[in-house]
Design a protein around this motif. Structure first.
Motif, short mmCIF file in Angstrom:
data_model
loop_
_atom_site.label_atom_id
_atom_site.label_comp_id
_atom_site.label_asym_id
_atom_site.label_seq_id
_atom_site.Cartn_x
_atom_site.Cartn_y
_atom_site.Cartn_z
N THR A 32 0.82 -1.21 0.00
CA THR A 32 0.00 0.00 0.00
C THR A 32 0.86 1.26 0.00
N THR A 52 2.90 6.51 -1.74
CA THR A 52 1.81 5.54 -1.77
C THR A 52 1.77 4.82 -3.12
N VAL A 98 4.65 -1.07 3.65
CA VAL A 98 3.41 -1.30 4.37
C VAL A 98 2.47 -2.09 3.49
N SER A 99 1.98 -3.18 4.05
CA SER A 99 0.96 -3.98 3.38
C SER A 99 -0.26 -3.96 4.29
N TRP A 100 -1.20 -3.08 3.97
CA TRP A 100 -2.37 -2.85 4.80
C TRP A 100 -1.93 -2.48 6.22
N SER A 101 -2.04 -3.31 7.20
CA SER A 101 -1.69 -2.92 8.57
C SER A 101 -0.35 -3.50 9.03
N THR A 102 0.40 -4.09 8.13
CA THR A 102 1.66 -4.73 8.49
C THR A 102 2.84 -3.95 7.94
N ASP A 103 3.83 -3.70 8.81
CA ASP A 103 5.05 -3.01 8.41
C ASP A 103 6.18 -4.02 8.22
#
Length: 115
Positions: A32, A52, A98-103
């Protein structure tokens, strides 16, 4: 899974330039945003610049006008062109995905600016 590998750090005199690169190996996740953070000795990690998936960029006030973030979407490469470097830019620079809510974080690359 995401694996990140930074390169391009080093020692440079004040006023000089460096270009950081981050190769992102990405499987089975959707990116993302991608960005660069830095951490100087005794300080907290801070955002330097972020881009982004749509190409919108954000910069820390301290680097606006001197640093430029860019990415190669097809290859998942991230870059940070750093110009007019100052001694206060000295830090370990980290690539972040960042992949949605994961760093996801790279190992970091040292940038040292001498006065």
């Amino acid at each position: 899974q995401v694996q990140l590998a930074e390169s391009g750090g080093g020692l440079v005199q004040a006023g000089g330039s460096l270009r950081l690169s981050c190769a992102a190996s990405v499987t089975s996740v959707s990116i993302t945003s991608m960005g660069w953070y830095r951490q100087a000795p005794g300080k907290q990690r801070e955002l330097v610049a972020r881009i982004t998936i749509s190409g919108r960029t954000t910069y820390a006030d301290s680097v606006k006008g001197r640093f430029t973030i860019s990415r190669n979407n097809a290859k998942n490469w991230l870059y940070l062109q750093m110009n007019s470097l100052k001694p206060e830019d000295t830090a370990v620079y980290y690539c972040n995905v960042v992949s949605w809510s994961t760093d996801y974080w790279g190992q970091g690359t040292q940038v040292t600016v001498s006065s």
